[in-house]
Design a protein around this motif. Sequence first.
Motif, PDB file in Angstrom:
ATOM      1  N   GLY A   1      -7.611 -28.392   8.168  1.00 46.77           N
ATOM      2  CA  GLY A   1      -8.485 -27.849   7.128  1.00 46.77           C
ATOM      3  C   GLY A   1      -8.360 -28.504   5.767  1.00 46.77           C
ATOM      4  O   GLY A   1      -9.003 -28.071   4.817  1.00 46.77           O
ATOM      5  N   TRP A   2      -7.542 -29.534   5.644  1.00 41.62           N
ATOM      6  CA  TRP A   2      -7.370 -30.233   4.371  1.00 41.62           C
ATOM      7  C   TRP A   2      -8.512 -31.215   4.158  1.00 41.62           C
ATOM      8  O   TRP A   2      -9.118 -31.699   5.110  1.00 41.62           O
ATOM      9  N   GLU A   3      -8.795 -31.509   2.882  1.00 42.79           N
ATOM     10  CA  GLU A   3      -9.850 -32.458   2.526  1.00 42.79           C
ATOM     11  C   GLU A   3      -9.297 -33.571   1.655  1.00 42.79           C
ATOM     12  O   GLU A   3      -8.419 -33.337   0.810  1.00 42.79           O
ATOM     13  N   ARG A   4      -9.849 -34.749   1.832  1.00 34.70           N
ATOM     14  CA  ARG A   4      -9.464 -35.902   1.017  1.00 34.70           C
ATOM     15  C   ARG A   4     -10.065 -35.762  -0.371  1.00 34.70           C
ATOM     16  O   ARG A   4     -11.229 -35.427  -0.524  1.00 34.70           O
ATOM     17  N   LEU A   5      -9.248 -36.026  -1.386  1.00 31.40           N
ATOM     18  CA  LEU A   5      -9.708 -35.953  -2.767  1.00 31.40           C
ATOM     19  C   LEU A   5      -9.996 -37.313  -3.379  1.00 31.40           C
ATOM     20  O   LEU A   5     -10.746 -37.406  -4.346  1.00 31.40           O
ATOM     21  N   ALA A   6      -9.370 -38.360  -2.857  1.00 29.73           N
ATOM     22  CA  ALA A   6      -9.515 -39.681  -3.467  1.00 29.73           C
ATOM     23  C   ALA A   6      -9.247 -40.754  -2.418  1.00 29.73           C
ATOM     24  O   ALA A   6      -8.700 -40.473  -1.352  1.00 29.73           O
ATOM     25  N   GLU A   7      -9.608 -41.958  -2.774  1.00 31.37           N
ATOM     26  CA  GLU A   7      -9.332 -43.092  -1.890  1.00 31.37           C
ATOM     27  C   GLU A   7      -7.818 -43.318  -1.826  1.00 31.37           C
ATOM     28  O   GLU A   7      -7.094 -42.914  -2.730  1.00 31.37           O
ATOM     29  N   PRO A   8      -7.352 -43.967  -0.774  1.00 29.92           N
ATOM     30  CA  PRO A   8      -5.916 -44.218  -0.650  1.00 29.92           C
ATOM     31  C   PRO A   8      -5.352 -44.959  -1.861  1.00 29.92           C
ATOM     32  O   PRO A   8      -6.033 -45.767  -2.496  1.00 29.92           O
ATOM     33  N   GLN A   9      -4.112 -44.628  -2.170  1.00 30.73           N
ATOM     34  CA  GLN A   9      -3.391 -45.288  -3.258  1.00 30.73           C
ATOM     35  C   GLN A   9      -1.978 -45.585  -2.770  1.00 30.73           C
ATOM     36  O   GLN A   9      -1.488 -44.943  -1.842  1.00 30.73           O
ATOM     37  N   LEU A  10      -1.342 -46.555  -3.381  1.00 31.41           N
ATOM     38  CA  LEU A  10       0.022 -46.878  -3.000  1.00 31.41           C
ATOM     39  C   LEU A  10       1.000 -45.913  -3.663  1.00 31.41           C
ATOM     40  O   LEU A  10       0.907 -45.639  -4.856  1.00 31.41           O
ATOM     41  N   TYR A  11       1.904 -45.403  -2.871  1.00 36.59           N
ATOM     42  CA  TYR A  11       3.026 -44.602  -3.362  1.00 36.59           C
ATOM     43  C   TYR A  11       4.245 -45.129  -2.614  1.00 36.59           C
ATOM     44  O   TYR A  11       4.211 -45.213  -1.379  1.00 36.59           O
ATOM     45  N   VAL A  12       5.263 -45.491  -3.308  1.00 39.06           N
ATOM     46  CA  VAL A  12       6.453 -46.144  -2.762  1.00 39.06           C
ATOM     47  C   VAL A  12       6.079 -47.300  -1.822  1.00 39.06           C
ATOM     48  O   VAL A  12       6.714 -47.513  -0.796  1.00 39.06           O
ATOM     49  N   GLY A  13       5.005 -48.015  -2.201  1.00 39.26           N
ATOM     50  CA  GLY A  13       4.584 -49.184  -1.437  1.00 39.26           C
ATOM     51  C   GLY A  13       3.827 -48.891  -0.155  1.00 39.26           C
ATOM     52  O   GLY A  13       3.536 -49.804   0.620  1.00 39.26           O
ATOM     53  N   ILE A  14       3.475 -47.634   0.084  1.00 39.41           N
ATOM     54  CA  ILE A  14       2.796 -47.224   1.320  1.00 39.41           C
ATOM     55  C   ILE A  14       1.489 -46.534   0.951  1.00 39.41           C
ATOM     56  O   ILE A  14       1.468 -45.683   0.057  1.00 39.41           O
ATOM     57  N   PRO A  15       0.376 -46.870   1.644  1.00 38.92           N
ATOM     58  CA  PRO A  15      -0.888 -46.177   1.353  1.00 38.92           C
ATOM     59  C   PRO A  15      -0.790 -44.675   1.641  1.00 38.92           C
ATOM     60  O   PRO A  15      -0.365 -44.268   2.719  1.00 38.92           O
ATOM     61  N   HIS A  16      -1.162 -43.886   0.647  1.00 36.83           N
ATOM     62  CA  HIS A  16      -1.200 -42.430   0.751  1.00 36.83           C
ATOM     63  C   HIS A  16      -2.581 -41.937   0.329  1.00 36.83           C
ATOM     64  O   HIS A  16      -3.266 -42.599  -0.449  1.00 36.83           O
ATOM     65  N   VAL A  17      -2.964 -40.778   0.824  1.00 38.53           N
ATOM     66  CA  VAL A  17      -4.239 -40.149   0.496  1.00 38.53           C
ATOM     67  C   VAL A  17      -3.956 -38.810  -0.166  1.00 38.53           C
ATOM     68  O   VAL A  17      -3.170 -38.012   0.347  1.00 38.53           O
ATOM     69  N   ARG A  18      -4.584 -38.571  -1.311  1.00 37.68           N
ATOM     70  CA  ARG A  18      -4.459 -37.273  -1.983  1.00 37.68           C
ATOM     71  C   ARG A  18      -5.412 -36.307  -1.274  1.00 37.68           C
ATOM     72  O   ARG A  18      -6.594 -36.578  -1.118  1.00 37.68           O
ATOM     73  N   MET A  19      -4.852 -35.161  -0.859  1.00 36.05           N
ATOM     74  CA  MET A  19      -5.623 -34.166  -0.112  1.00 36.05           C
ATOM     75  C   MET A  19      -5.352 -32.792  -0.697  1.00 36.05           C
ATOM     76  O   MET A  19      -4.360 -32.589  -1.391  1.00 36.05           O
ATOM     77  N   ASP A  20      -6.251 -31.841  -0.392  1.00 37.26           N
ATOM     78  CA  ASP A  20      -6.004 -30.470  -0.806  1.00 37.26           C
ATOM     79  C   ASP A  20      -6.622 -29.487   0.165  1.00 37.26           C
ATOM     80  O   ASP A  20      -7.412 -29.851   1.050  1.00 37.26           O
ATOM     81  N   ILE A  21      -6.227 -28.213  -0.009  1.00 37.20           N
ATOM     82  CA  ILE A  21      -6.749 -27.137   0.826  1.00 37.20           C
ATOM     83  C   ILE A  21      -6.818 -25.875  -0.022  1.00 37.20           C
ATOM     84  O   ILE A  21      -5.948 -25.633  -0.875  1.00 37.20           O
ATOM     85  N   GLY A  22      -7.863 -25.089   0.194  1.00 37.90           N
ATOM     86  CA  GLY A  22      -7.956 -23.787  -0.446  1.00 37.90           C
ATOM     87  C   GLY A  22      -7.006 -22.806   0.211  1.00 37.90           C
ATOM     88  O   GLY A  22      -6.826 -22.838   1.434  1.00 37.90           O
ATOM     89  N   LEU A  23      -6.422 -21.934  -0.575  1.00 34.08           N
ATOM     90  CA  LEU A  23      -5.435 -21.001  -0.059  1.00 34.08           C
ATOM     91  C   LEU A  23      -5.970 -19.577   0.067  1.00 34.08           C
ATOM     92  O   LEU A  23      -5.251 -18.691   0.498  1.00 34.08           O
ATOM     93  N   ARG A  24      -7.192 -19.345  -0.310  1.00 32.34           N
ATOM     94  CA  ARG A  24      -7.755 -17.999  -0.233  1.00 32.34           C
ATOM     95  C   ARG A  24      -8.805 -17.912   0.836  1.00 32.34           C
ATOM     96  O   ARG A  24      -9.537 -18.755   1.105  1.00 32.34           O
TER      97      ARG A  24
END
Length: 161
Positions: A138-161
Motif C-alpha cells: 500500500g505504499w506509494e513512491r514520492l520521488a524518483e530514486p536517489q542515492l543514499y549511502v551509494g545505493i539507489p533508494h526510493v522515497r515512499m509513504d503510506i497513509g496511516l488512517r
Amino acid sequence: MAPPPVPSPPPVDPVARESCRLVADAADLDAHHAVRRTVFVEEQSVFAGTDRDDRDDDPLTLHVLGLVDGRPAGSVRLYPIGPGRWKGDRLAVLPGRRAGRLGIALVRFAVATAAARGGDRMVALVQQPNEVFFRRLGWERLAEPQLYVGIPHVRMDIGLR
C-alpha cells in the motif's frame, strides 16, 4: 498382522511462526542491532563497522524485533519526524528468513504502531529493488530514486488512517 498405526502429526502451534514486538529490554535491543549488523554491515556492506547512528539513542525512536519460531530474525525502527508524521527505516530480515512473511509483518507492525501513536503518514527511504514489495503493502513512491549511502533508494509513504 496389521501395519503399525500412523503416528499423529505434532499439534499445530497456534502462535504465528512470525511475530513482531517492540524491544522490551537490553537483550532485545542487542538482538535488534545484531540483525541490522548482519544485514547492513556484513551481508550488504552498506555501512562499515556499524549501522547505528544518533537516531538509535533518541528516546523517541522505537526499535522493533521480528521473530521466527521465537528467535530473532528481523528488525525495523520507527520514529516521529513531525506532527502526525513518522519515518520507518533499517528494515532488515536475516538471509534464510526472507522467503517467509516476516518482512511483511515488520512493515505492518511499524505502520500500525505509528498509527496507534497518532500518526497520519509514514515515510521510508527504500532500496530500489524493494519498491515493489512496499507497493504491494500500500505504499506509494514520492520521488524518483536517489542515492543514499551509494545505493539507489526510493522515497515512499503510506497513509496511516
